[in-house]
Design a protein around this motif. Structure first.
Motif, PDB file in Angstrom:
ATOM      1  N   ILE A  43      -1.175   3.738   6.359  1.00 37.86           N
ATOM      2  CA  ILE A  43       0.614   2.696   6.728  1.00 37.86           C
ATOM      3  C   ILE A  43       0.931   3.572   5.200  1.00 37.86           C
ATOM      4  O   ILE A  43       0.309   2.972   4.268  1.00 37.86           O
ATOM      5  N   ARG A  44       2.056   3.620   5.262  1.00 38.61           N
ATOM      6  CA  ARG A  44       2.504   4.123   3.480  1.00 38.61           C
ATOM      7  C   ARG A  44       2.822   3.311   2.526  1.00 38.61           C
ATOM      8  O   ARG A  44       3.158   2.230   3.105  1.00 38.61           O
ATOM      9  N   LEU A  45       1.882   3.859   1.528  1.00 36.33           N
ATOM     10  CA  LEU A  45       2.664   2.834   0.053  1.00 36.33           C
ATOM     11  C   LEU A  45       4.070   2.079   0.245  1.00 36.33           C
ATOM     12  O   LEU A  45       3.700   0.773  -0.261  1.00 36.33           O
ATOM     13  N   ARG A  46       4.789   3.435  -0.404  1.00 37.52           N
ATOM     14  CA  ARG A  46       5.800   2.618   0.405  1.00 37.52           C
ATOM     15  C   ARG A  46       6.879   1.990   1.245  1.00 37.52           C
ATOM     16  O   ARG A  46       7.057   0.934   0.958  1.00 37.52           O
ATOM     17  N   ASP A  47       6.004   2.261   2.385  1.00 37.70           N
ATOM     18  CA  ASP A  47       7.089   1.118   3.385  1.00 37.70           C
ATOM     19  C   ASP A  47       5.666  -0.446   3.376  1.00 37.70           C
ATOM     20  O   ASP A  47       6.832  -1.605   3.690  1.00 37.70           O
ATOM     21  N   ALA A  48       4.450  -0.313   2.733  1.00 38.70           N
ATOM     22  CA  ALA A  48       3.689  -1.479   2.608  1.00 38.70           C
ATOM     23  C   ALA A  48       4.606  -2.546   1.702  1.00 38.70           C
ATOM     24  O   ALA A  48       4.975  -3.539   2.274  1.00 38.70           O
ATOM     25  N   ILE A  49       5.377  -1.605   0.599  1.00 42.90           N
ATOM     26  CA  ILE A  49       5.741  -2.378   0.057  1.00 42.90           C
ATOM     27  C   ILE A  49       7.047  -3.279   0.313  1.00 42.90           C
ATOM     28  O   ILE A  49       7.347  -4.193   0.314  1.00 42.90           O
ATOM     29  N   ARG A  50       8.080  -2.237   1.100  1.00 44.21           N
ATOM     30  CA  ARG A  50       9.169  -2.473   1.467  1.00 44.21           C
ATOM     31  C   ARG A  50       8.964  -3.233   2.534  1.00 44.21           C
ATOM     32  O   ARG A  50      10.197  -4.274   2.926  1.00 44.21           O
ATOM     33  N   GLN A  51       7.869  -3.433   3.474  1.00 42.88           N
ATOM     34  CA  GLN A  51       8.035  -4.219   4.600  1.00 42.88           C
ATOM     35  C   GLN A  51       7.713  -5.923   3.959  1.00 42.88           C
ATOM     36  O   GLN A  51       8.101  -6.185   4.442  1.00 42.88           O
ATOM     37  N   HIS A  52       6.980  -5.854   2.318  1.00 42.03           N
ATOM     38  CA  HIS A  52       6.439  -7.390   2.496  1.00 42.03           C
ATOM     39  C   HIS A  52       7.202  -8.002   1.379  1.00 42.03           C
ATOM     40  O   HIS A  52       7.075  -8.996   0.848  1.00 42.03           O
ATOM     41  N   THR A  53       8.569  -6.763   0.810  1.00 43.89           N
ATOM     42  CA  THR A  53       8.967  -7.242  -0.671  1.00 43.89           C
ATOM     43  C   THR A  53      10.234  -7.349  -0.985  1.00 43.89           C
ATOM     44  O   THR A  53      11.815  -7.947  -1.389  1.00 43.89           O
ATOM     45  N   GLY A  54      10.744  -6.373   0.419  1.00 43.08           N
ATOM     46  CA  GLY A  54      12.174  -5.819   0.613  1.00 43.08           C
ATOM     47  C   GLY A  54      12.737  -4.474  -0.808  1.00 43.08           C
ATOM     48  O   GLY A  54      13.551  -4.778  -0.949  1.00 43.08           O
ATOM     49  N   ILE A  55      11.323  -4.010  -1.309  1.00 44.57           N
ATOM     50  CA  ILE A  55      11.749  -3.791  -2.649  1.00 44.57           C
ATOM     51  C   ILE A  55      11.520  -2.497  -2.495  1.00 44.57           C
ATOM     52  O   ILE A  55      10.276  -1.689  -1.794  1.00 44.57           O
ATOM     53  N   ASP A  56      11.942  -0.960  -2.539  1.00 43.05           N
ATOM     54  CA  ASP A  56      11.808   0.032  -2.081  1.00 43.05           C
ATOM     55  C   ASP A  56      11.879   1.239  -4.193  1.00 43.05           C
ATOM     56  O   ASP A  56      12.744   0.710  -4.626  1.00 43.05           O
ATOM     57  N   VAL A 115       3.812  -1.216  -9.876  1.00 37.21           N
ATOM     58  CA  VAL A 115       3.785  -0.791  -8.128  1.00 37.21           C
ATOM     59  C   VAL A 115       2.564  -1.453  -7.871  1.00 37.21           C
ATOM     60  O   VAL A 115       2.814  -2.146  -6.646  1.00 37.21           O
ATOM     61  N   ASP A 116       1.653  -1.270  -8.911  1.00 36.93           N
ATOM     62  CA  ASP A 116       0.321  -1.907  -8.524  1.00 36.93           C
ATOM     63  C   ASP A 116       0.395  -3.910  -8.282  1.00 36.93           C
ATOM     64  O   ASP A 116      -0.468  -4.038  -7.732  1.00 36.93           O
ATOM     65  N   HIS A 117       1.299  -4.082  -9.110  1.00 34.95           N
ATOM     66  CA  HIS A 117       1.730  -5.472  -9.053  1.00 34.95           C
ATOM     67  C   HIS A 117       2.068  -5.738  -8.217  1.00 34.95           C
ATOM     68  O   HIS A 117       1.808  -6.538  -7.224  1.00 34.95           O
ATOM     69  N   LEU A 118       2.863  -5.075  -6.876  1.00 33.80           N
ATOM     70  CA  LEU A 118       3.537  -5.152  -5.633  1.00 33.80           C
ATOM     71  C   LEU A 118       2.439  -5.596  -5.183  1.00 33.80           C
ATOM     72  O   LEU A 118       2.559  -6.432  -3.617  1.00 33.80           O
ATOM     73  N   LEU A 119       2.406  -4.354  -5.242  1.00 36.71           N
ATOM     74  CA  LEU A 119       0.599  -4.241  -3.777  1.00 36.71           C
ATOM     75  C   LEU A 119       0.236  -4.850  -3.696  1.00 36.71           C
ATOM     76  O   LEU A 119      -1.039  -5.938  -2.955  1.00 36.71           O
ATOM     77  N   GLY A 120      -0.783  -5.655  -4.982  1.00 33.90           N
ATOM     78  CA  GLY A 120      -2.108  -6.863  -5.384  1.00 33.90           C
ATOM     79  C   GLY A 120      -1.080  -7.562  -4.850  1.00 33.90           C
ATOM     80  O   GLY A 120      -1.759  -8.443  -4.111  1.00 33.90           O
ATOM     81  N   LYS A 121      -0.606  -8.341  -5.144  1.00 32.32           N
ATOM     82  CA  LYS A 121       0.219  -9.395  -4.850  1.00 32.32           C
ATOM     83  C   LYS A 121       0.755  -9.652  -3.216  1.00 32.32           C
ATOM     84  O   LYS A 121       0.741 -10.678  -2.455  1.00 32.32           O
ATOM     85  N   HIS A 122       1.335  -8.770  -3.068  1.00 31.22           N
ATOM     86  CA  HIS A 122       2.497  -9.286  -1.942  1.00 31.22           C
ATOM     87  C   HIS A 122       1.742  -8.002  -0.616  1.00 31.22           C
ATOM     88  O   HIS A 122       1.866  -8.906   0.457  1.00 31.22           O
ATOM     89  N   VAL A 123       0.649  -7.570  -0.119  1.00 30.02           N
ATOM     90  CA  VAL A 123       0.350  -6.353   0.592  1.00 30.02           C
ATOM     91  C   VAL A 123      -1.162  -6.622   0.751  1.00 30.02           C
ATOM     92  O   VAL A 123      -1.515  -7.262   1.868  1.00 30.02           O
ATOM     93  N   GLU A 124      -1.765  -6.589  -0.821  1.00 29.27           N
ATOM     94  CA  GLU A 124      -3.531  -7.178  -0.341  1.00 29.27           C
ATOM     95  C   GLU A 124      -3.767  -8.082  -0.036  1.00 29.27           C
ATOM     96  O   GLU A 124      -4.468  -7.786   0.864  1.00 29.27           O
ATOM     97  N   PRO A 125      -3.297  -9.200   0.020  1.00 29.55           N
ATOM     98  CA  PRO A 125      -4.056  -9.771   0.544  1.00 29.55           C
ATOM     99  C   PRO A 125      -3.642 -10.378   2.264  1.00 29.55           C
ATOM    100  O   PRO A 125      -4.255 -11.014   2.660  1.00 29.55           O
ATOM    101  N   LYS A 126      -2.494  -9.742   2.735  1.00 27.77           N
ATOM    102  CA  LYS A 126      -2.045  -9.922   4.626  1.00 27.77           C
ATOM    103  C   LYS A 126      -3.123  -9.271   4.792  1.00 27.77           C
ATOM    104  O   LYS A 126      -2.806  -8.869   6.515  1.00 27.77           O
ATOM    105  N   LEU A 127      -3.818  -7.499   4.162  1.00 31.50           N
ATOM    106  CA  LEU A 127      -3.876  -6.925   5.322  1.00 31.50           C
ATOM    107  C   LEU A 127      -5.710  -7.119   5.341  1.00 31.50           C
ATOM    108  O   LEU A 127      -5.859  -7.429   4.887  1.00 31.50           O
ATOM    109  N   ILE A 128      -5.827  -8.061   6.659  1.00 33.82           N
ATOM    110  CA  ILE A 128      -7.262  -8.697   6.923  1.00 33.82           C
ATOM    111  C   ILE A 128      -7.891  -7.528   7.838  1.00 33.82           C
ATOM    112  O   ILE A 128      -9.211  -7.402   7.199  1.00 33.82           O
ATOM    113  N   GLN A 129      -7.808  -6.893   8.511  1.00 38.73           N
ATOM    114  CA  GLN A 129      -7.903  -6.132   9.818  1.00 38.73           C
ATOM    115  C   GLN A 129      -8.371  -4.636   8.195  1.00 38.73           C
ATOM    116  O   GLN A 129      -7.458  -4.156   7.996  1.00 38.73           O
TER     117      GLN A 129
END
Length: 518
Positions: free
Chosen positions: A332-345, A376-390
């Motif tokens: 999954i693209r980083l831009r899409d992952a952050i947008r999916q979990h935060t609404g921020i592009d 950008v790294d903050h958005l990834l670490g707080k909102h995306v990373e914890p949800k990626l279990i598999q």
């Protein structure tokens, strides 16, 4: 401060003096061992059914630490332990030297001492395979008793540990004692060893060459981290403990190797957390003529192989999650992952100030004045990373936070970089590596303008690395993964300290009352 023995240690010192007065060596220079504890038991059980007489004539010499004592006058039972496990010793006053037996009966040789026992194998009336001892010898006197860990089962089935060695920081500081009393801890580090062996076996089978690169470096690089600084007195030169192997490994591709890897230590002068230690083990590899898609394929196969070798399957349990390494990993693209979990592009916010405000608008608190890339790294670490279990690849990162990767084909803003995440943790980082020396030099210069020399993200310009690139570097894909986090996954340990034999800790402060009690 010199050792101040407590009451129990004073008692052991007195026993040691009594033994020496009797002419007993406390620490003799030689030991004899023909079987480990497990081998002695296995040898007996292999013959017991078919030829009981032969089984009871098996001669053994076993060595280990005394872990249990049961004295009954003229007969005593000891359990000794070595790395393979435990075996019971049966000592009878009529079968061995009486003076030696009395050392055990009178507890001059006692719990935690290392001993050697020679005798024949047998099974006791209670049914336990044992050594009937003829010769018995002290190998090392224990002057400090090992800690005792007690357990209590609560009504809900939870096991609570208490006692003198239940404090986790004490266990980290005294890992030697922790290993001695905790079989489960020893098993963690056996699995760690198997993990590293499996990593090496896979890389070798894929045709990679294992190499060693400098730990002390005149210019650090290859990652965004603050280094440790030291000084070479003879050369009057400041040096850095490496933060990455990357720039040296890629020099070797210039030199004609197609695929290289290294497993070793990196050092980063950063904060300590449940998943960070200043000194950690990493594997990095670089392979010519593949891009980050090829690296992703390699990564999947590498992790699947290691998990199978260490655990026997592709499914593991980690902190309440079931993780399956068998299926193909999503990308999954980083831009899409952050947008999916935060609404921020983040592409809608071209500068740090506007992105910082957008982050505050969704309720996040961030330190003012951070760079755009850190936000950008903050958005990834707080909102995306914890949800990626598999196991999941997050791909295509902004160029500003990826100074060594090639641009993607669809814009000039993103590069061919991925990180992969498992069980809510970032596990590794990889690129289609930059091999244009002109572009690389400009990236170095851009990073120098973007970050101050005191910033952790600063990347110093490495002229020798650029010189190597100018000779011609083949297109290649590179990869780095923290081995400690992988071991955390495979042993179901939440903290990195639980998979490091000697984790870094703050300086121990001895309290005055502790000194008085001692």
């Amino acid at each position: 401060m010199t050792w101040q023995p407590n009451r129990l240690e004073q008692e052991r010192l007195e026993k040691a003096r009594e033994l020496e007065a009797l002419g007993i060596e406390l620490y003799p220079p030689h030991a004899e061992r023909t079987h480990t504890c497990a081998q002695a038991i296995a040898a007996f059980e292999a013959l017991e059914t078919s030829d009981p007489e032969a089984a009871e004539s098996i001669e053994v010499a076993v060595c280990g630490r005394i872990r249990r004592v049961n004295i009954k006058g003229k007969i005593s039972f000891l359990h000794i332990e070595d790395e393979s496990g435990r075996v019971q010793l049966m000592l009878r006053i009529n079968d061995m030297d009486e003076k030696t037996y009395l050392l055990v009966r009178d507890k001059l040789i006692d719990m935690d001492d290392f001993v050697q026992a020679k005798g024949t194998m047998m099974r006791t009336r209670a049914g336990e395979v044992s050594v009937l001892v003829r010769e018995f010898k002290l190998l090392a006197k224990s002057l400090s008793p090992l800690p005792v860990i007690k357990q209590r089962r609560l009504e809900d089935g939870t096991i609570v540990e208490y006692g003198e060695f239940s404090d986790i920081e004490t266990r980290y500081r005294q890992r030697y004692a922790d290993l001695a009393v905790n079989h489960d801890v020893r098993e963690v580090f056996r699995k760690r060893s198997r993990t590293i062996s499996a990593l090496r076996a896979f890389m070798d089978s894929e045709g990679f060459l294992e190499v060693e690169t400098p730990i002390l470096q005149p210019i650090y690089g290859g990652a965004a981290a603050r280094p440790f600084v030291t000084h070479h007195n003879q050369l009057d030169q400041d040096l850095y403990l490496r933060i990455s192997f990357e720039l040296y490994l890629k020099r070797l591709l210039v030199g004609g190797y197609d695929a290289v890897y290294e497993i070793g230590r990196d050092f980063r002068n950063e904060g300590v957390s449940y998943k960070h230690n200043p000194e950690f083990t990493q594997i990095e590899f670089y392979k010519a003529y593949i891009d980050y898609n090829g690296v992703m394929d390699l990564t999947e196969r590498l992790l699947r192989y290691v998990v199978q070798q260490v655990t026997g399957g592709t499914v593991i349990e980690y902190q309440g999650h079931t993780v399956d390494f068998g299926p193909e990993w999503p990308r999954i693209r980083l831009r899409d992952a952050i947008r999916q979990h935060t609404g921020i592009d983040y592409m809608d916010y071209p500068d740090a100030a506007s992105l910082e405000q957008a982050i505050r608008d969704i309720g996040d608190q961030v330190t003012p004045g951070q760079t755009w890339g850190k936000l950008v790294d903050h958005l990834l670490g707080k909102h995306v990373e914890p949800k990626l279990i598999q196991p999941t690849f997050v791909i295509d990162y902004p160029r500003d936070i990826s100074p060594f990767a090639k641009r993607v084909s669809y814009d000039d803003f993103h590069v061919e970089r991925f990180e992969f995440f498992i069980a809510g943790m970032e596990m590794g980082n990889a690129f289609t590596e930059l091999n244009d020396p002109r572009d690389q030099e400009q990236r170095f210069l851009d990073m120098q303008r973007l970050y101050s020399s005191e910033d952790d993200e600063a990347t110093p310009l490495d002229e020798d690395y650029l010189r190597a690139m100018r000779y011609g570097m083949p297109p290649n894909g590179g990869f780095g993964m923290g081995v400690d986090r992988l071991v955390m996954l495979l042993t179901n340990q939440r903290s990195i300290r639980d998979v490091l034999l000697f984790p870094h800790l703050r300086t121990e402060v001895t309290q005055p009352q502790q000194q008085e009690e001692a």
